[in-house]
Design a protein around this motif. Structure first.
Motif, PDB file in Angstrom:
ATOM      1  N   LYS A 165      11.433  24.215  26.601  1.00 61.08           N
ATOM      2  CA  LYS A 165      11.089  25.084  25.473  1.00 61.08           C
ATOM      3  C   LYS A 165      11.915  26.358  25.503  1.00 61.08           C
ATOM      4  O   LYS A 165      12.562  26.680  26.492  1.00 61.08           O
ATOM      5  N   CYS A 166      11.810  27.090  24.401  1.00 58.92           N
ATOM      6  CA  CYS A 166      12.400  28.430  24.341  1.00 58.92           C
ATOM      7  C   CYS A 166      11.686  29.298  25.374  1.00 58.92           C
ATOM      8  O   CYS A 166      10.502  29.109  25.646  1.00 58.92           O
ATOM      9  N   HIS A 167      12.417  30.259  25.952  1.00 59.51           N
ATOM     10  CA  HIS A 167      11.773  31.160  26.917  1.00 59.51           C
ATOM     11  C   HIS A 167      10.717  32.036  26.256  1.00 59.51           C
ATOM     12  O   HIS A 167       9.764  32.447  26.877  1.00 59.51           O
ATOM     13  N   ALA A 168      10.911  32.313  24.982  1.00 61.18           N
ATOM     14  CA  ALA A 168      10.040  33.283  24.315  1.00 61.18           C
ATOM     15  C   ALA A 168       9.009  32.639  23.388  1.00 61.18           C
ATOM     16  O   ALA A 168       8.067  33.292  22.976  1.00 61.18           O
ATOM     17  N   CYS A 169       9.224  31.377  23.048  1.00 61.48           N
ATOM     18  CA  CYS A 169       8.336  30.726  22.076  1.00 61.48           C
ATOM     19  C   CYS A 169       7.786  29.427  22.640  1.00 61.48           C
ATOM     20  O   CYS A 169       8.410  28.788  23.487  1.00 61.48           O
ATOM     21  N   ASP A 170       6.657  29.030  22.092  1.00 56.54           N
ATOM     22  CA  ASP A 170       6.072  27.765  22.475  1.00 56.54           C
ATOM     23  C   ASP A 170       6.636  26.671  21.566  1.00 56.54           C
ATOM     24  O   ASP A 170       5.919  26.032  20.807  1.00 56.54           O
ATOM     25  N   ILE A 184      19.046  26.009  21.603  1.00 54.85           N
ATOM     26  CA  ILE A 184      18.710  27.095  20.676  1.00 54.85           C
ATOM     27  C   ILE A 184      17.282  26.904  20.182  1.00 54.85           C
ATOM     28  O   ILE A 184      16.845  25.785  19.912  1.00 54.85           O
ATOM     29  N   CYS A 185      16.568  28.020  20.103  1.00 57.83           N
ATOM     30  CA  CYS A 185      15.217  27.991  19.549  1.00 57.83           C
ATOM     31  C   CYS A 185      15.318  28.193  18.042  1.00 57.83           C
ATOM     32  O   CYS A 185      15.846  29.202  17.588  1.00 57.83           O
ATOM     33  N   HIS A 186      14.798  27.257  17.275  1.00 55.86           N
ATOM     34  CA  HIS A 186      14.911  27.390  15.824  1.00 55.86           C
ATOM     35  C   HIS A 186      13.840  28.308  15.251  1.00 55.86           C
ATOM     36  O   HIS A 186      13.796  28.551  14.053  1.00 55.86           O
ATOM     37  N   THR A 187      12.983  28.815  16.122  1.00 56.36           N
ATOM     38  CA  THR A 187      11.979  29.752  15.651  1.00 56.36           C
ATOM     39  C   THR A 187      12.454  31.191  15.795  1.00 56.36           C
ATOM     40  O   THR A 187      12.278  32.004  14.906  1.00 56.36           O
ATOM     41  N   CYS A 188      13.084  31.515  16.939  1.00 48.64           N
ATOM     42  CA  CYS A 188      13.495  32.908  17.152  1.00 48.64           C
ATOM     43  C   CYS A 188      15.005  33.046  17.340  1.00 48.64           C
ATOM     44  O   CYS A 188      15.494  34.147  17.557  1.00 48.64           O
ATOM     45  N   ASP A 189      15.744  31.937  17.286  1.00 46.43           N
ATOM     46  CA  ASP A 189      17.198  31.940  17.443  1.00 46.43           C
ATOM     47  C   ASP A 189      17.675  32.267  18.855  1.00 46.43           C
ATOM     48  O   ASP A 189      18.880  32.416  19.082  1.00 46.43           O
TER      49      ASP A 189
END
Ligand code: ADP
Ligand code: ZN
Length: 812
Positions: A528-533, A546-551
């Motif tokens: 997962k993203c380090h910052a988002c679930d 790449i996290c598609h929620t927070c970039d």
């Protein structure tokens, strides 16, 4: 300006040149007066304030303060202050200066306010109101409806470029007071003054607009000395004002700028609007226009839902409707989704109307400012823009059009969380003008409003030119076990034959990246993203997650972050991988990918689309960007690579979104002489959304879906307010939301249902934990009162923020 003249300017003005925020005052009363009358007044300081009474100014702020605060207008301020201007005032205990919007000017302060405690307005920031009475009323409504402060609603109305006065600079201008003007006219002064001074006065007298010192020196061929002398005699004044960058004199601004300086960085259509032949309306278009005509000609609030299948020629109806209101000297606002605001779309309007302003987020601040000013000065016939163009400052609005009214991008996802379609309907109601909502796949809200008789429904069930709707084949991916990639065998064959016959292809896959997830085959851990679930997406071009929620980006782990297993499995198909698959399958065919990764640079969108139009690109693949609005006659095949991407999300609109996306992309084919074909790949071939989209069966979909909505009391049968609590401390967020829910339960009316609180489907975004709840009620008013009351009494503790989302369109 040359050095000498610059120096001359400086000599006359001991003040340093002001920046946008702090503006020196005009140096005499007459100047203010003249300038204000000419609409050039720009700012004022308050040095010579005299103690005294009002008037009193009501000010609101772009902060969650739901109050109008009262300030006193001193002598200088009171001459120019009007509702709709921004002011700088002291705020809070420390009296820190804050910018707010003046919303009213009253002779007396509110009764309960002790006069001695009323603070002064420090400065007026705008020469003229940025916002008129109508917009003040609309934003007041928004604040109530969307549970935000009036100041927050107002701040959404004025583009940043306008607030910053982008694209302008301040200059110092010479002004002839009215009395001197009169004397000059009578030639009384001529004999008494030295010739140079007379020449200066004459130059100013002849000019329609104020001139700078440099302008006058150049025109009269003099130094600053005679000007200075005249100023000492009180025969002329100076005033500071704003001008567009690069123009030293407003007189020249007149000559050099076209009436509407908007086309420069946009598409310009050189031919005169009249030179373009209008197509003869089809019978359906003509009937639709006829039904609209009484409202267009007489004005008055009248909402219409134009339900026209893809390719039925809705835009032509909008254009004809706009012509009718423009002919009456009125203006039209057309809202289109941001991604449809292509040069192709803009061109269609520019061809028919001489003065078209465009407002969208990719414009520079300066451009937006120019367009906004042109609209405000009444020099525009049609405003085309995305969401925020609903606030375009038209003078004489005659019509609002919302194309693709079902689009979720009309909803703003930051405060104020307004929906531009709903604001447009409200604006139309407040200003007494017709409003057209158009779509091939109307939102169920609008559909229901039409069924209830609130909107007039106008149906356009057939395509222009008698073209057939494309046939849609469903491919059950459960039977396609051999298909390892994104293209099933039937889709690949259909592509091959479409290419053989010289056609073009559009392929939709609403997921960007290469692999859509990375999973550990041993323990099942998903990276997962380090910052988002949220599962991170693998982008092969950059070899990164790449996290598609927070970039946020992270390196690809070499071992499982959960159990340390050395090999991770990369799975799922995104557009990057599909592109590679197409290159392998059709090595000699030019394919281009259109998604937010490839469309970063300005103009890239237009470049790909024109290559596609020219036929240089045969296959266009991409995310929902390519699903909407494109009109290319040579497209004979549309493939939906995975129709299920949004189908199983925990959102009551999942089916509706899927239906819309499939129906819209299917509508991109069969728009020319050759018939179109659509292939939809899905794991849920029996799902209502897929089945009805395949039959172009909007009504069937609505008829089956609406009873479900009714059963759960969700829109269009009930209103929802979603509250999201978020903060870095998970347990604090959950505890607070529990308290808040209890407060709602205690206060709730019988008609209001509370669901939650519960962890949000995406538990964490940008390191903030999220808990949410929903309030549902058949009507919006009780919800408004309840939400404003309860949240007002239970402010969130430090470190927690509560988002109030009225009529939410995302539930994640
Ligand atoms: P919609 O927005 O309903 O999908 P458009 O307005 O884009 O449809 O029209 C589809 C196509 O038909 C466009 O290429 C348009 O130029 C063309 N068209 C529309 N109306 C007419 C007409 N009356 N005669 C000829 N062509 C038309
Ligand atoms: Zn993230």
């Amino acid at each position: 300006m040359n050095v000498t003249n610059a120096k001359a300017d400086a000599e006359l003005h001991d003040r340093a040149s002001g920046d946008a925020k702090s503006i020196p005052t005009a140096d005499a009363d007459g100047d203010e007066h003249v300038a204000a009358r000419q609409g050039t007044w720009f700012g004022i300081s308050n040095d010579d304030r005299t103690p005294g009474d009002g008037p009193f100014v009501g000010v609101v702020f772009n902060r969650p303060i739901d109050q109008v605060l009262t300030y006193r207008a001193s002598n200088l301020v009171k001459r120019i202050i009007q509702p709709g201007q921004r002011v700088r005032v002291p705020l809070g205990r420390g009296d820190r200066l804050a910018v707010g919007y003046c919303v009213r000017v009253d002779a007396l302060p509110p009764d309960d306010l002790e006069r001695a405690r009323i603070k002064d307005v420090v400065e007026v920031l705008d020469p003229l109101p940025l916002i008129d009475r109508k917009m003040l009323d609309l934003t007041r409504w928004m604040a109530d409806y969307y549970a935000c402060s009036w100041g927050q609603a107002l701040d959404a109305v004025v583009p940043a470029g306008v607030k910053k006065h982008a694209g302008t600079r301040i200059g110092t201008f010479l002004i002839l007071p009215e009395s001197i003007r009169a004397d000059l006219a009578a030639e009384m002064l001529k004999r008494r003054l030295p010739p140079k001074q007379t020449a200066v006065l004459e130059a100013l007298f002849r000019s329609d607009e104020p001139l700078t010192v440099a302008d006058v020196c150049r025109m009269v061929k003099c130094t600053a000395v005679p000007i200075q002398a005249l100023r000492k005699l009180g025969l002329l004044h100076t005033v500071r004002r704003r001008l567009p960058v690069g123009l030293s004199s407003p007189a020249r601004a007149h000559e050099e700028r076209p009436a509407l300086p908007v086309a420069e960085t946009q598409v310009r259509d050189a031919s005169a609007p009249e030179a373009r032949p209008r197509p003869t309306l089809t019978a359906e278009q003509a009937t639709t226009l006829e039904r609209l005509t009484p409202a267009l000609e007489s004005g008055g609030f009248a909402p219409f839902l134009v339900h026209g299948v893809t390719g039925s020629g809705k835009t032509e109806v909008y254009l004809a409707a706009i012509e009718k209101v423009v002919a009456r000297g009125r203006e039209a606002i057309v809202l289109v989704p941001e991604i449809s605001l292509t040069p192709q779309t803009i061109r269609r309007f520019r061809r028919r109307f001489a003065q078209v302003a465009v407002l969208h987020s990719h414009m520079s601040d300066a451009e937006r400012h120019r367009h906004w000013q042109s609209i405000a000065s009444g020099g525009v016939q049609v405003v085309v823009g995305a969401r925020s163009a609903v606030f375009a400052p038209t003078r004489r609005l005659g019509l609002l059009v919302i194309d693709e009214e079902h689009e979720s991008s009309f909803k703003q996802e930051t405060t104020p969380r307004y929906h531009a379609r709903d604001v447009a309907v409200k604006r139309a109601q407040m200003e007494g003008v017709p409003v057209l909502l158009g779509s091939a796949t109307p939102s169920l809200e609008s559909w229901h409003n039409a069924e209830r008789g609130r909107y007039t429904r106008l149906a356009m069930p057939s395509r222009v030119g008698g073209r057939a709707m494309p046939t849609v084949e469903i491919i059950d991916l459960r039977d396609e076990k051999a298909a390892l990639g994104g293209l099933s065998e039937p889709l690949r064959q259909a592509m091959a034959s479409a290419l053989d016959l010289g056609g073009q292809i559009i392929l939709l896959l609403n997921r960007r990246g290469f692999h859509t997830f990375v999973i550990c085959p041993r323990c099942g851990h998903v990276v997962k993203c380090h910052a988002c679930d949220v599962a991170a997406t693998y982008h092969k071009v950059r070899h990164i997650l790449i996290c598609h929620t927070c970039d946020a980006e992270r390196a690809c782990p070499s071992a499982c972050p959960g159990c340390g297993a050395p090999a991770l499995h990369y799975g799922g198909i995104g557009t990057e991988r599909l592109e590679r698959e197409i290159h392998t399958a059709f090595p000699n065919v030019v394919a281009r990918r259109m998604d937010s990764d490839t469309m970063r640079s300005p103009g890239s969108h237009e470049q790909v689309l024109s290559a596609f139009k020219a036929g240089d690109v045969r296959i266009l693949l991409g995310t929902q960007m390519i699903a909407k609005g494109l009109d290319f006659p040579n497209v004979t095949l549309v493939g939906v690579v995975n129709a299920d991407t949004a189908l199983h999300l925990p959102d009551f609109r999942a089916a509706e979104r899927t239906f819309q996306l499939v129906a819209q992309v299917a509508g991109r084919t069969g728009r020319g002489d050759r018939p179109g074909r659509v292939i939809v790949q899905t794991y849920s071939p029996d799902h209502l959304a897929i089945r009805s989209a395949a039959k172009h069966g909007y009504e069937e979909f609505a008829q089956c879906e609406l009873p479900e909505r009714e059963k759960y009391g969700v829109p269009p049968y009930g209103r929802i307010v979603r509250l999201i609590g978020r903060g870095p401390d998970e347990s604090a967020v959950f505890a607070y939301m529990k308290d808040l829910a209890a407060a709602f339960r205690a206060a709730a009316l019988p008609s209001v249902r509370l669901l939650g609180p519960a962890p949000a489907p995406i538990l964490k975004i940008r390191n903030l934990y999220r808990s949410h709840m929903q309030l549902r009620c058949p009507n919006s008013r009780p919800l408004q009162l309840l939400v404003n009351g309860v949240t007002g009494r239970h402010p969130a503790p430090h470190g927690i923020e509560v988002v109030i989302d009225v009529d939410p369109i995302t539930m994640l």
